[in-house]
Every structure is written in C-alpha cells, then in structure tokens.
Design an enzyme around this catalytic site. Structure first.
Site, mmCIF file in Angstrom:
data_model
loop_
_atom_site.group_PDB
_atom_site.id
_atom_site.type_symbol
_atom_site.label_atom_id
_atom_site.label_comp_id
_atom_site.label_asym_id
_atom_site.label_seq_id
_atom_site.Cartn_x
_atom_site.Cartn_y
_atom_site.Cartn_z
ATOM 1 C CD GLU A 13 -0.971 18.494 -7.604
ATOM 2 O OE1 GLU A 13 -0.404 17.725 -8.409
ATOM 3 O OE2 GLU A 13 -2.178 18.800 -7.663
ATOM 4 C CE LYS A 34 10.454 26.010 -16.527
ATOM 5 N NZ LYS A 34 10.608 24.929 -17.551
ATOM 6 C CB CYS A 53 1.495 14.884 -8.087
ATOM 7 S SG CYS A 53 2.802 15.850 -8.867
ATOM 8 C CD GLU A 92 6.143 11.824 -6.307
ATOM 9 O OE1 GLU A 92 4.967 11.997 -6.678
ATOM 10 O OE2 GLU A 92 6.933 12.783 -6.105
#
Length: 537
Positions: free
Chosen positions: A274, A201, A308, A406
């Site tokens: 991750e 996806k 990230c 974050e």
C-alpha cells in the site's frame, strides 16, 4: 508564514500533555530494558525514540544489521517448519485469545500509540479496533479458506482435482510510523494464521508499539520464535528483509515501494504494497450539507492527516460551493488541537520535525504562488514542537506542489466544479489511485463511484467505511500499490496455491487402442457439445 486568512485573530482550544499514565510508564521501562538486553530486538547501535508531544526521548532500541536480519530469518524458518503443522483450530484459538487481550489492554495500547506518534486519542483507538477486528475476522475465516477444495477437471469422472493452499514460509513486513499498531501487526495476523513465520521491521520512530502488541500475541500462545522483530534503518534492515523473505508486505511511500518491488522482483517473490495517495473527495449538490461538512473534517484531519487514505483535495459542485465552504471552514476553526491522553482532543501533533518541515514547505509554496489560506496555516510551538493547525486552502494554482504531490499532513484544498462529470475528471487526474470519497445522495454516489480510479471509494464517509468493510479486499490502483489487504485475498496472498489432480481409470489422452485422430474427433465434438449445452469443465 504569510497568509491572507483571519486565523491570526482566532485561537484553537489549547490542551496540554500531562504526566504519563502509570501503566504506560511501567510498560515503557520494561520494553526499553528488554530492548537494551537484546531479548526483544537485536543488540546493536542505539536508536533513540522521541515522543512528539514534547520532543523528548522516551527510550531507545537497537539499530539492527544485515547479520541480525540473517539470524532472524534462520530462527523464523526453524519455527515455521513446526508451526505449519499446528492444526488450524489451535492457530484460531491463539488469535481469538489475542483479540480478547487487545480489547482488555485497550487503554495501554492507545497510550503507547499516542506517546510514539503524537496523534489524538480517537485516532489511536481506531488502531485498536482494527487489530481486534482483523484478528477475529481471520480467526473465524481461516479454516474455510485453507480447507482443501475439490475443483472441476476437463473429464470429471476420469479426474479428481483438489486445490490446496500451502504457507509460503517467512513473510517479511516493513511498516511505517503513522499507524504503528494497525500496520505493525494487522498484516502479520493473516500471514501467521495461514502458517507462515514473520520477520518484521517496525519504523524506528515507533518501535515500542510493535514490541507491546507482539508481546500480547506471545502471551496469547504464539510461539516466540515465529515472529522476529528487527529494528533499524530501512536501507539496512528493510533491504535485508526484502532480499531474504518469501513474500514482502510493505506500507509506505511510492518511491520506496518501487525500490522494494525491484528487489523482490529479481527474486520472483510475491509482493503486496500500500503506497501513496493524493486522495480526492467529491461533494454533490444533493448532499446533506451539515453531515458532509462534519464528514469531510474527519476525512481530512483524522490522525493529523498523516495516513495514506486521508483526503487532500475536495471538489464541490458550484450550486453549494459557498455554503459548503463556509460550513466546513467554521468546523475546522472550531477544532480542538493539543497534546495529551484525553478524549476531547480532535487533532494531535505531527509525528516529527521532518513531517512539520514537509507540511510547512508545501503550504508556504502554495501561498507564495497565490493560494489563499481560509483556516490554519500556522505552526503552533506553544502546544508542542511539531503541532500544525488543520489547514484549508482555496485558489491553489496549477504549479503549486501540493496540487499533485502527497502532503501527508493536515492540509486540504477546496475547488469549485461546474458538475459531477468535471469532479470525476479532476479526481482521476493523478498518478495515484488509493482512496476516494463521495458525499451525495446514495443514488448519485453509486452512479459516479465506479468511475473514480481508486482502489476504494467510500460513500458519505471519508475512508473508514471502506476500510472497515473487512470482507471486501482493499488496495491501490496505478502508483498507489499492488495486491490487497482484507478479505479472502488478504490471507490467501500469503499462500501458494497447489493443484493436486488424480487421473483415474485411463489416460486423459484416451484408450491406447483408440487412434489419435479418432480421439481428437471425439474430444472436438465433446468440446462443441459442452459449449452448446453450457456445460462447465
């Protein structure tokens, strides 16, 4: 937004987006047509895809359903049963041809990545390099990794033990929008070359990059049914994939990663993820100041900070704090910011209105609570709908949200520390542990790097050094992920280890005529002798 810097009197170099490159426009028309007639993705409700440079719709794909995912898995499983019997040498040849095709179509791939994400060209080129590097690495390693290996047994003469690696079946892959090329296929490469099928996806915001790069893989010889791409919402398509796959590879937020982990955990299915990070960078007093200032800019603002492993907090030793801060801020203020397909842009757009709102919210919150903006801190609608200046903050208070959360954008805060011990302490003061960086003399950096609780630590580089060390597995500690990509682990995680052992001549329990107590005494003595003479089983 209100702030106390002088950036209102400065202007970033403005660069504007021209017309689409001709080949890109033609490829986009073809991929859109294929999406509409269902030849590359499920026929379903329409999902419009936006180009961040202008905010205009560039095409659309179908919104897949659970039934679409079910059918995709049925096709993939049929294809996988044949694929696992294809000789490794033939699989290798396909991926080496794919490697060459990626490099041959470099500019087209870069164009598509930029069109869908709004990133600058250099950041898009990073994705091309990564895909080619992964394809070549695993093509060259797969025969050695999958070759049956002799293993020691407790009684080497009486037993012959062989370890096999069998493909798992159908791997599910859910990838994000920020690196649609790298994360759209680089994790699929080792899964496929190991003998698995893939149901993937791609993110709904960036489907055309995935469609394009898998098209190149089909052209290189990969069986078409072996990879099934299903576009659509994560809560529908992503959940359906997690409920059916034999292994799940996910890149995205920690929140979503935990939900998917629960889904596959209930089925006892393997999982690699991750997840998020609040990545620290330490600047030592013995660093090369100019080199560090440049390197930290790259570490914080590559890909518009939307990755990230990007650095979001910097700890600088007191002795050089003022000098480093001045050099760093000057470099940030001199950055070129803009849209377009030229190589001169240092930072592109944010990816969407949601990303812009998130970044603005974090900076406004920090400023309202007392932080000072030394560079950036402004939305730039004159350049495009989602542009935001690369931003440097200092004096960020403890209660500001971005101290621990974050941001995933071009925002970094700088903090003075009395020494490196304090820097390491602050670096580790987080629930995350994805990436970290140290700028220092090598001897200093190698001393403190192992003390940082992060899955990767780059020395005198922000993140590319560790990312490109492809033989070394890379993953997150704490809430930044599970398992690894890259290295041998990056392929073997997609296999089931099988122990096949032959017992020869007599039972491992000894001759039938030998009493059990006598046999136990003999084996006890043998085990003691093995330890004394350091004999491995």
């Amino acid at each position: 937004m209100t702030h106390t810097s002088d950036t209102s009197n400065r202007t970033f170099k403005r660069l504007t987006c021209g017309p689409l490159p001709e080949q890109l426009a033609a490829e986009l028309r073809e991929l859109s047509a294929n999406a509409r007639n269902g030849s590359l993705t499920a026929e379903a409700e329409k999902l419009e895809v936006e180009g961040p440079f202008t905010g205009e719709t560039i095409g659309w794909v179908g919104a897949g359903t659970e039934d679409d995912v079910e059918q995709a898995f049925a096709r993939a499983r049929r294809a996988q049963r044949s694929w696992e019997n294809v000789p490794v040498s033939e699989r290798k040849a396909i991926f080496l041809r794919f490697h060459d095709s990626v490099l041959r179509n470099r500019d087209l791939l870069i164009d598509m990545v930029q069109l869908e994400t709004g990133k600058n060209r250099a950041s898009a080129f990073d994705e091309v390099m990564d895909v080619a590097n992964n394809a070549r690495y695993y093509a060259q390693r797969v025969a050695r990794l999958l070759k049956p290996k002799k293993r020691r047994s407790a009684l080497p003469i009486l037993s012959k033990s062989i370890q096999y690696h069998q493909p798992l079946g159908v791997v599910g892959q859910i990838s994000p929008w920020n690196y649609p090329l790298t994360l759209g296929i680089s994790d699929a490469v080792p899964a496929l070359i190991a003998g698995n099928a893939v149901v993937a996806k791609p993110d709904s915001a960036t489907p055309f990059t995935a469609l394009l790069v898998f098209k190149l893989l089909y052209e290189a010889g990969l069986p078409r049914e072996l990879v099934q791409l299903v576009t659509g919402a994560g809560r529908v398509v992503g959940t359906a994939i997690a409920e059916r796959c034999d292994f799940l590879m996910f890149t995205g937020s920690t929140k979503t990663g935990k939900i998917l982990g629960e889904t596959v955990g209930r089925r006892l299915v393997g999982y690699s993820a991750e997840l998020g990070g609040k990545n620290p960078l330490i600047v030592s007093a013995d660093t090369d100041l100019d080199y560090a200032a440049r390197g930290v800019v790259d570490a914080c603002y590559s890909n518009s900070g939307q990755l990230c492993v990007a650095i979001e907090r910097v700890y600088v030793e007191d002795a050089i704090y003022e000098a480093f801060l001045a050099a760093f801020v000057d470099r940030v203020k001199a950055m070129t910011l803009g849209a377009g397909f030229g190589w001169e842009v240092q930072m592109g757009s944010l990816a969407s209105a949601d990303q812009l709102d998130t970044v603005v919210g974090y900076v406004d919150d920090a400023v309202a609570k007392g932080a000072t903006v030394l560079a950036g801190g402004k939305h730039r609608p004159d350049l495009g709908p989602y542009f935001y200046e690369p931003t440097v903050l200092v004096d960020v208070p403890e209660d500001a949200k971005l101290r621990r959360e974050e941001v995933f954008g071009p925002v970094v805060y700088i903090e003075r520390v009395e020494d490196l011990d304090r820097a390491v302490e602050l670096a580790n003061d987080t629930s995350y542990g994805l990436n970290a960086s140290v700028f220092a003399k090598p001897s200093t950096a190698h001393r403190i790097a192992p003390a940082i609780a992060a899955g990767s630590v780059s020395i005198n580089d922000g993140y590319t050094a560790s990312w490109c060390a492809i033989e070394n597995p890379m993953g997150g500690m704490k809430e930044s992920g599970v398992s690894h990509r890259h290295g041998d682990d990056g392929l073997l995680k997609y296999t089931a280890m099988q122990n096949v052992t032959e017992q020869r001549f007599m039972s491992i329990r000894g001759p039938e005529a030998l009493g059990r107590k006598t046999y136990a005494n003999i084996m006890t003595a043998a085990l003691r002798a093995g330890k004394a003479f350091k004999i491995l089983p």
